[in-house]
Scaffold this active site. Structure first.
Site, PDB file in Angstrom:
ATOM      1  N   ASP A   1      15.234  81.154  31.732  1.00  0.00           N
ATOM      2  CA  ASP A   1      13.880  81.198  31.173  1.00  0.00           C
ATOM      3  C   ASP A   1      13.721  82.404  30.245  1.00  0.00           C
ATOM      4  O   ASP A   1      12.664  82.603  29.641  1.00  0.00           O
ATOM      5  CB  ASP A   1      12.808  81.149  32.274  1.00  0.00           C
ATOM      6  N   SER A   2      14.802  83.193  30.099  1.00  0.00           N
ATOM      7  CA  SER A   2      14.828  84.222  29.051  1.00  0.00           C
ATOM      8  C   SER A   2      14.614  83.568  27.680  1.00  0.00           C
ATOM      9  O   SER A   2      14.296  84.248  26.708  1.00  0.00           O
ATOM     10  CB  SER A   2      16.167  84.975  29.057  1.00  0.00           C
TER      11      SER A   2
ATOM     12  N   ASP B   1      17.146  77.277  34.952  1.00  0.00           N
ATOM     13  CA  ASP B   1      16.108  78.078  35.620  1.00  0.00           C
ATOM     14  C   ASP B   1      14.888  77.244  35.973  1.00  0.00           C
ATOM     15  O   ASP B   1      14.423  76.425  35.166  1.00  0.00           O
ATOM     16  CB  ASP B   1      15.649  79.196  34.663  1.00  0.00           C
TER      17      ASP B   1
ATOM     18  N   LYS C   1      18.183  77.555  39.452  1.00  0.00           N
ATOM     19  CA  LYS C   1      18.009  78.964  39.856  1.00  0.00           C
ATOM     20  C   LYS C   1      16.530  79.240  40.021  1.00  0.00           C
ATOM     21  O   LYS C   1      15.725  78.805  39.186  1.00  0.00           O
ATOM     22  CB  LYS C   1      18.619  79.900  38.803  1.00  0.00           C
TER      23      LYS C   1
ATOM     24  N   GLU D   1      13.659  82.463  41.264  1.00  0.00           N
ATOM     25  CA  GLU D   1      13.483  83.875  41.580  1.00  0.00           C
ATOM     26  C   GLU D   1      12.763  83.985  42.910  1.00  0.00           C
ATOM     27  O   GLU D   1      11.746  83.323  43.114  1.00  0.00           O
ATOM     28  CB  GLU D   1      12.648  84.564  40.486  1.00  0.00           C
TER      29      GLU D   1
ATOM     30  N   GLU E   1      19.692  91.161  39.833  1.00  0.00           N
ATOM     31  CA  GLU E   1      19.355  91.752  38.528  1.00  0.00           C
ATOM     32  C   GLU E   1      18.859  93.177  38.717  1.00  0.00           C
ATOM     33  O   GLU E   1      17.951  93.438  39.527  1.00  0.00           O
ATOM     34  CB  GLU E   1      18.281  90.900  37.820  1.00  0.00           C
TER      35      GLU E   1
HETATM   36  O1  KIV Z   1      16.577  83.910  32.352  1.00  0.00           O
HETATM   37  C1  KIV Z   1      17.684  84.440  32.302  1.00  0.00           C
HETATM   38  O2  KIV Z   1      18.364  84.462  31.278  1.00  0.00           O
HETATM   39  C2  KIV Z   1      18.173  85.072  33.511  1.00  0.00           C
HETATM   40  C3  KIV Z   1      19.357  85.977  33.372  1.00  0.00           C
HETATM   41  C4  KIV Z   1      18.889  87.253  32.821  1.00  0.00           C
HETATM   42  C5  KIV Z   1      20.099  86.123  34.621  1.00  0.00           C
HETATM   43  O3  KIV Z   1      17.628  84.903  34.560  1.00  0.00           O
END
Ligand code: KIV
Length: 276
Positions: free
Chosen positions: A56-57, A95, A124, A126, A193
């Site tokens: 989600d970056s 994500d 993934k 959080e 992280e």
């Molecule tokens: O969203 C993302 O790119 C991430 C990485 C920084 C691990 O969670």
């Protein structure tokens, strides 16, 4: 039927959860990168990455937001579809964006969309102890899960900035215990992280599942960086753990291959990229 993937003319078979577990057992570092489109996915694959994350970056590096909070499930699916088309060997993780996993039923519905529509092989999310019930529910339905702890960018407004987590001994201890509970709940990978080296090392040796770090020191099972940071596309101040691999290479493919090599020979991360 089960050999189809391996018959696509590939030199190496596709990476799966069993491959990642074996890499941990064998002490072979797992090289991971983010990607957001098909063209870069092809390069990341050609560079030898083992795992690719549609993070989600993308809210920050693609959409230009200040945080990852505005990213939606549809955004991740759009980018994951494109990345999936470019990948052959790496394991694809997508994500779960902000507030897409507040309850077990909602989390399962969204995880199914990321896998069926986005082509992801793992999701993934959080969270620590607050997400144990969600991880358990997903695992019970055979959804592969990566649990992301330490600095959780989706909580930036609650934390008050992107800061190193677990510096205090009692917080580091709590993080280690939380990582173990996530593994017991069914997490297949734990991602750390922005935490001190010592916490990264303690969690990695306490867990059977692979531990991937970003700013979590050298003693983890694998490293991940945001693609645009590795290629020096991100402007302004980058986090301490970022290394610009484009500086000494003329093509993006060479820079990405240099990153993979540095993870594999453990020359990245160097002490200047770490928190202790
Ligand atoms: O969203 C993302 O790119 C991430 C990485 C920084 C691990 O969670």
């Amino acid at each position: 039927m089960y050999t189809q993937l391996e018959q696509r003319g590939m030199l190496q078979p596709p990476v799966n959860v069993a491959t990642l577990r074996k890499m941990k057992a064998d002490g072979e570092p797992i090289a991971c990168l983010t990607a957001y489109d098909a063209s870069y996915a092809v390069l990341v694959d050609a560079a030898g990455a083992d795992l690719v994350l549609v993070g989600d970056s993308l809210g920050m590096v693609i959409q230009g937001h200040d945080t990852t909070v505005p990213v939606t499930v549809d955004d991740i699916i759009y980018h994951s579809k494109a990345v999936a088309r470019g990948l052959r060997r790496p394991f694809l993780v997508a994500d779960m964006p902000f507030m897409s996993y507040t309850e077990p039923g909602q989390a399962l519905d969204n995880a199914v969309r990321l896998m069926q529509e986005g082509g992801a092989m793992m999701i993934k999310l959080e969270g620590g102890d607050g997400q144990l019930e969600i991880v358990e529910h997903l695992a019970r339905h055979d959804i592969p899960v990566c649990a992301h702890i330490g600095l959780k960018p989706q909580s930036v407004h609650k934390i008050g900035g992107f800061r190193v987590q677990g510096r205090e001994p009692e917080k580091a201890k709590a993080m280690i215990e939380s990582a173990k509970r996530l593994q017991d709940a069914g997490a297949d990978i734990v991602l750390l992280e922005c935490i001190p080296n010592e916490a990264g090392e303690a969690i990695t040796s306490a867990l059977d599942v692979p531990v991937i770090g970003i700013g979590a020191g050298p003693h983890v099972d694998g490293q991940i960086l945001v693609l645009y940071d590795v290629l020096d596309i991100t402007q302004g101040r980058t986090p301490r753990f970022v290394q610009n691999f484009q500086k000494e290479h003329t093509s993006p493919l060479d820079a990405l291959a240099a990153y993979v090599k540095a993870v594999k020979d453990r020359s990245y991360p160097a002490p200047e990229h770490c928190f202790s």
